[in-house]
Motif scaffolding. Structure first.
Motif, PDB file in Angstrom:
ATOM      1  N   THR A 182       9.750 -10.724  -6.039  1.00 22.70           N
ATOM      2  CA  THR A 182      10.196 -10.195  -6.780  1.00 22.70           C
ATOM      3  C   THR A 182      10.167 -11.300  -8.750  1.00 22.70           C
ATOM      4  O   THR A 182      10.309 -11.312  -8.919  1.00 22.70           O
ATOM      5  N   GLU A 183       9.253 -12.542  -7.625  1.00 20.02           N
ATOM      6  CA  GLU A 183       8.586 -13.739  -8.654  1.00 20.02           C
ATOM      7  C   GLU A 183       8.734 -13.666  -9.283  1.00 20.02           C
ATOM      8  O   GLU A 183       7.846 -13.530 -10.785  1.00 20.02           O
ATOM      9  N   HIS A 184       7.087 -12.731  -9.377  1.00 22.61           N
ATOM     10  CA  HIS A 184       5.941 -12.324 -10.177  1.00 22.61           C
ATOM     11  C   HIS A 184       5.512 -10.705  -9.807  1.00 22.61           C
ATOM     12  O   HIS A 184       4.476  -9.912  -9.351  1.00 22.61           O
ATOM     13  N   PRO A 185       6.917  -9.794 -10.684  1.00 18.38           N
ATOM     14  CA  PRO A 185       6.450  -8.704 -10.956  1.00 18.38           C
ATOM     15  C   PRO A 185       4.582  -8.648 -11.608  1.00 18.38           C
ATOM     16  O   PRO A 185       4.529  -7.990 -12.234  1.00 18.38           O
ATOM     17  N   GLY A 186       4.826  -7.310 -10.736  1.00 16.37           N
ATOM     18  CA  GLY A 186       3.206  -6.709 -10.513  1.00 16.37           C
ATOM     19  C   GLY A 186       1.537  -8.080 -10.072  1.00 16.37           C
ATOM     20  O   GLY A 186       0.521  -7.049 -10.415  1.00 16.37           O
ATOM     21  N   TRP A 187       2.281  -8.721  -9.729  1.00 17.44           N
ATOM     22  CA  TRP A 187       0.870  -9.867  -9.488  1.00 17.44           C
ATOM     23  C   TRP A 187       0.937 -10.443  -7.396  1.00 17.44           C
ATOM     24  O   TRP A 187       1.758  -9.664  -7.020  1.00 17.44           O
ATOM     25  N   VAL A 188      -0.097 -10.336  -7.361  1.00 14.34           N
ATOM     26  CA  VAL A 188      -0.603 -11.070  -6.199  1.00 14.34           C
ATOM     27  C   VAL A 188      -0.608 -12.593  -6.160  1.00 14.34           C
ATOM     28  O   VAL A 188      -1.663 -12.546  -6.687  1.00 14.34           O
ATOM     29  N   GLY A 189      -0.171 -13.435  -5.347  1.00 10.38           N
ATOM     30  CA  GLY A 189      -0.476 -14.468  -5.055  1.00 10.38           C
ATOM     31  C   GLY A 189      -1.260 -14.254  -3.518  1.00 10.38           C
ATOM     32  O   GLY A 189      -0.304 -14.462  -2.506  1.00 10.38           O
ATOM     33  N   LEU A 190      -1.797 -15.700  -4.030  1.00 11.79           N
ATOM     34  CA  LEU A 190      -2.379 -16.191  -2.238  1.00 11.79           C
ATOM     35  C   LEU A 190      -2.156 -17.623  -2.157  1.00 11.79           C
ATOM     36  O   LEU A 190      -2.265 -18.358  -2.703  1.00 11.79           O
ATOM     37  N   HIS A 191      -1.566 -17.689  -1.240  1.00  5.93           N
ATOM     38  CA  HIS A 191      -0.552 -18.770  -0.774  1.00  5.93           C
ATOM     39  C   HIS A 191      -1.603 -19.908  -0.141  1.00  5.93           C
ATOM     40  O   HIS A 191      -1.803 -19.610   0.920  1.00  5.93           O
ATOM     41  N   GLY A 245       6.493  -8.227  -7.143  1.00  5.08           N
ATOM     42  CA  GLY A 245       4.956  -9.030  -6.321  1.00  5.08           C
ATOM     43  C   GLY A 245       4.983  -9.016  -5.034  1.00  5.08           C
ATOM     44  O   GLY A 245       5.889  -9.102  -4.414  1.00  5.08           O
ATOM     45  N   LEU A 246       3.994  -9.493  -4.175  1.00  3.09           N
ATOM     46  CA  LEU A 246       3.260  -9.370  -3.274  1.00  3.09           C
ATOM     47  C   LEU A 246       2.574 -10.819  -2.886  1.00  3.09           C
ATOM     48  O   LEU A 246       1.581 -11.367  -3.744  1.00  3.09           O
ATOM     49  N   LEU A 247       2.954 -11.832  -2.246  1.00  2.80           N
ATOM     50  CA  LEU A 247       2.333 -13.212  -2.110  1.00  2.80           C
ATOM     51  C   LEU A 247       2.234 -13.566  -0.435  1.00  2.80           C
ATOM     52  O   LEU A 247       2.577 -12.986   0.876  1.00  2.80           O
ATOM     53  N   VAL A 248       1.019 -13.208  -0.357  1.00  2.00           N
ATOM     54  CA  VAL A 248       0.352 -13.570   0.536  1.00  2.00           C
ATOM     55  C   VAL A 248      -0.148 -14.527   1.377  1.00  2.00           C
ATOM     56  O   VAL A 248      -0.573 -15.498   0.361  1.00  2.00           O
ATOM     57  N   ALA A 285      -8.159  -4.897  -3.530  1.00  2.33           N
ATOM     58  CA  ALA A 285      -8.185  -3.595  -4.528  1.00  2.33           C
ATOM     59  C   ALA A 285      -6.612  -3.433  -3.706  1.00  2.33           C
ATOM     60  O   ALA A 285      -5.457  -2.679  -5.015  1.00  2.33           O
ATOM     61  N   VAL A 286      -6.314  -2.993  -2.398  1.00  3.50           N
ATOM     62  CA  VAL A 286      -5.290  -2.608  -2.305  1.00  3.50           C
ATOM     63  C   VAL A 286      -3.426  -3.425  -2.737  1.00  3.50           C
ATOM     64  O   VAL A 286      -2.777  -2.500  -3.199  1.00  3.50           O
ATOM     65  N   LEU A 287      -3.818  -4.775  -1.943  1.00  2.00           N
ATOM     66  CA  LEU A 287      -2.530  -5.703  -2.937  1.00  2.00           C
ATOM     67  C   LEU A 287      -2.784  -5.276  -4.292  1.00  2.00           C
ATOM     68  O   LEU A 287      -1.473  -5.251  -4.868  1.00  2.00           O
ATOM     69  N   CYS A 288      -3.563  -5.808  -4.783  1.00  2.16           N
ATOM     70  CA  CYS A 288      -3.143  -5.112  -6.271  1.00  2.16           C
ATOM     71  C   CYS A 288      -3.075  -4.044  -7.114  1.00  2.16           C
ATOM     72  O   CYS A 288      -2.097  -3.492  -7.505  1.00  2.16           O
ATOM     73  N   GLU A 289      -3.086  -2.472  -6.304  1.00  6.62           N
ATOM     74  CA  GLU A 289      -3.294  -1.694  -6.491  1.00  6.62           C
ATOM     75  C   GLU A 289      -1.305  -0.943  -6.319  1.00  6.62           C
ATOM     76  O   GLU A 289      -0.721  -0.846  -6.553  1.00  6.62           O
ATOM     77  N   TRP A 290      -0.968  -1.840  -5.274  1.00  2.00           N
ATOM     78  CA  TRP A 290       0.443  -1.594  -4.951  1.00  2.00           C
ATOM     79  C   TRP A 290       0.965  -2.539  -5.693  1.00  2.00           C
ATOM     80  O   TRP A 290       2.163  -1.990  -5.754  1.00  2.00           O
ATOM     81  N   ALA A 291       0.850  -3.728  -6.126  1.00  2.00           N
ATOM     82  CA  ALA A 291       1.829  -4.627  -6.780  1.00  2.00           C
ATOM     83  C   ALA A 291       1.884  -4.447  -8.066  1.00  2.00           C
ATOM     84  O   ALA A 291       2.759  -3.984  -8.975  1.00  2.00           O
ATOM     85  N   GLU A 292       0.313  -3.401  -8.835  1.00  2.00           N
ATOM     86  CA  GLU A 292       0.461  -3.235 -10.132  1.00  2.00           C
ATOM     87  C   GLU A 292       1.041  -1.604  -9.886  1.00  2.00           C
ATOM     88  O   GLU A 292       2.279  -1.325 -11.218  1.00  2.00           O
ATOM     89  N   GLY A 293       0.851  -1.289  -8.842  1.00  2.00           N
ATOM     90  CA  GLY A 293       1.881  -0.114  -9.410  1.00  2.00           C
ATOM     91  C   GLY A 293       3.072   0.318  -9.095  1.00  2.00           C
ATOM     92  O   GLY A 293       4.105   1.291  -9.024  1.00  2.00           O
ATOM     93  N   MET A 309      -7.423  -7.519  -8.991  1.00  2.00           N
ATOM     94  CA  MET A 309      -8.364  -7.153  -8.951  1.00  2.00           C
ATOM     95  C   MET A 309      -9.914  -7.325  -8.945  1.00  2.00           C
ATOM     96  O   MET A 309     -10.001  -7.702 -10.017  1.00  2.00           O
ATOM     97  N   PRO A 310     -10.182  -6.646  -7.485  1.00  2.00           N
ATOM     98  CA  PRO A 310     -12.337  -6.925  -8.002  1.00  2.00           C
ATOM     99  C   PRO A 310     -12.558  -6.242  -8.502  1.00  2.00           C
ATOM    100  O   PRO A 310     -12.500  -5.428  -9.844  1.00  2.00           O
ATOM    101  N   THR A 311     -13.561  -6.829  -9.714  1.00  2.00           N
ATOM    102  CA  THR A 311     -14.502  -5.887 -10.963  1.00  2.00           C
ATOM    103  C   THR A 311     -15.989  -6.461 -10.448  1.00  2.00           C
ATOM    104  O   THR A 311     -16.733  -7.174  -9.720  1.00  2.00           O
ATOM    105  N   GLY A 312     -16.971  -5.768 -11.010  1.00  2.00           N
ATOM    106  CA  GLY A 312     -17.844  -6.193 -10.575  1.00  2.00           C
ATOM    107  C   GLY A 312     -18.338  -4.985  -9.616  1.00  2.00           C
ATOM    108  O   GLY A 312     -17.558  -4.370  -9.120  1.00  2.00           O
TER     109      GLY A 312
END
Lengths: 328, 328
Positions: free
Chosen positions: B298-307, B231-234, B219-227, B318-321
């Motif tokens: 910068t490649e995927h603005p607003g997204w979190v990628g998990l390598h 892009g964030l690559l983990v 959730a933190v990764l997604c909030e940072w990327a969207e906010g 972002m987790p749902t449910g």
């Protein structure tokens, strides 16, 4: 094994005793017994949980109540309400529209009082694990009187006690809702007190103020008497009275002095400034029925005496038991 | 009519959307999406409601959790936790001993962290109208970096992402309790983060920090990327892992990244200071397993990628449910 009972949530004697036991582990670092804490830099802070049932009542709703309740705890210590945090605990299945409505009401009250919402939290608990909606607010602001903090410790023999309005309007309104009584004209006094009380800070003889919520005017009087070791003498005849409150209290056997207010304060002021204080209060609609109701004296230290119209004095004790759960 | 569901209390996507609708009535005066608000005079303030079930779990209890949770929301913005308010909502019939025990735990945690309790409130609601005990805390303190507030808006491409410990310890612990799983060695990471994080404020390249509670690291990764629109690559391989968390997650089908932490933070820092940050973190027992886990790109603005270890990239949403209600 002792189990929690509703009387411990009443704001009266049992609440006081429970809170003492809860604070014991905190040792020396426990809060003073005032409505708001004073922090470095002139800041004041206060917190309150609101669990009122029904959520909407004549004169207000949970959203309005939670803003007024916390803001008023600052106002009575000479602290201008500026910032608010709001924590939501909602029950699964609550119509979202209800929650949004109370947020709207809180937002309007904040706008009216010049408060900014700065932080919040939202929890949803499974059905049956909370009743509808609880809101918890913390209000923050800066004192307008850094040199002379208000507090019951300032009370001196001879000081005048002023009540800004009739006791019990909020409690009687909730009771009328709960018992489905139709009382024309009766509504909660739920309101922001800062506009009414701010001008009093110009009086050098202002000692202390307290909004009379759970436990009503009686609880505040008893806390002041016990907390300072002075005696307080109240003239029953001089208490402002509301006919709606009287009829509810009469029917249900309640003492209006023990019924909660949510926009009515008790004020201690030097005798030579009592008239000026009344004049300032009566300029504001909320203070139209303000009255001088009593005096700080030395004869019965730690006690509150109620001077009755027939010439006797009855001792007013801290309310005990629970008249009505979930009043605020 | 929309009714509240547990997913809206999860800290993930639905919580975010609900909170947006709740804040709408407040108009322009709505809080920024950070863990703590910054007020005039260098003060920080944050509020949180705690409804965890069970009340006591390996590594902590409600009393400890409510102090850590609020204090940590200050710590991650460079604000030293100093003052606490505590609002109690308790159910009629709760053994008083339980309430006193959690107050004792809160008091010990305050003493450990140098926090003073300054205000409180106690409500008792009738049996069945709340489940046992809810605590709501507000923490206050002053920033140690008035000139350079931390926040996700500071993130720049190339910045390093550091995680101070393995994800999911708190959530996995609560899940294990709830499902009566015996997982040797597994306990909540519930702890005060200030002693671990304070030294990082000496780094000029420190950008932002966030404790990964409800919704977990994901959730933190997604909030940072969207906010921030970055892009964030983990790197999945670089994530610190706890065997207990992995076994619970595996058995119940949870993603450890979506499980709550209560003493683990995600940190954004300039790349040239990442090694220094890791060194500072590892000096403290809480940071022994700290690791550099990803990069701002910068490649995927607003997204979190998990390598992933096999060379692919999966998008982390972002987790749902609701994995597990009443986690904190």
């Amino acid at each position: 094994m002792e189990r929690l009972n509703l009387g411990q949530g009443s704001g009266g004697r049992e609440t006081q005793e429970l809170v003492r036991r809860l604070l014991a582990p905190f040792g020396d670092g426990t809060p003073e017994w005032e409505d708001c804490a004073l922090l470095p830099g002139g800041w004041g802070v206060t917190t309150d949980g609101f669990t009122v049932s029904p959520l909407t009542f004549p004169g207000g709703d949970l959203g309005k109540l939670c803003v007024c309740g916390s803001a008023n705890d600052l106002a009575v210590r000479g602290v201008r309400p500026e910032f608010l945090t709001l924590s939501v605990i909602a029950e699964e299945g609550l119509p979202e529209e209800v929650l949004v409505r109370h947020m709207g009401s809180a937002a309007r009250t904040c706008a009216l009082g010049g408060l900014a919402l700065v932080a919040g939290d939202t929890k949803v608990v499974p059905r049956g694990q909370a009743d509808g909606l609880f809101l918890v607010t913390t209000a923050l602001g800066r004192t307008v009187r850094p040199e002379a903090p208000l507090g019951m410790g300032n009370l001196r023999p001879g000081d005048a006690l002023i009540l800004t309005g009739p006791p019990g309007l909020h409690g009687a309104t909730i009771a009328a809702c709960r018992y489905e009584m139709d009382v024309p004209g009766l509504q909660s006094d739920c309101a922001l007190l800062w506009p009414l009380l701010e001008p009093l800070n110009g009086l050098s003889g202002l000692r202390c103020m307290r909004d009379c919520t759970r436990g009503g005017v009686a609880a505040v009087l008893c806390e002041w008497a016990e907390g300072t070791g002075t005696g307080l003498l109240v003239e029953e005849n001089s208490l402002p009275a509301d006919p709606g409150v009287l009829s509810v209290a009469d029917l249900l056997g309640f003492d209006p002095l023990a019924l909660a207010c949510e926009g009515t304060a008790l004020i201690g002021v030097a005798p030579e400034e009592a008239d000026r204080a009344l004049e300032l209060l009566r300029r504001h609609p909320l203070g139209a029925r303000a009255a001088r109701v009593g005096t700080v004296e030395t004869e019965h230290p730690g006690w509150v005496g109620l001077h009755t119209p027939i010439g006797g004095v009855r001792l007013l004790d801290m309310p005990t038991g629970e008249l009505l759960p979930r009043i605020c």
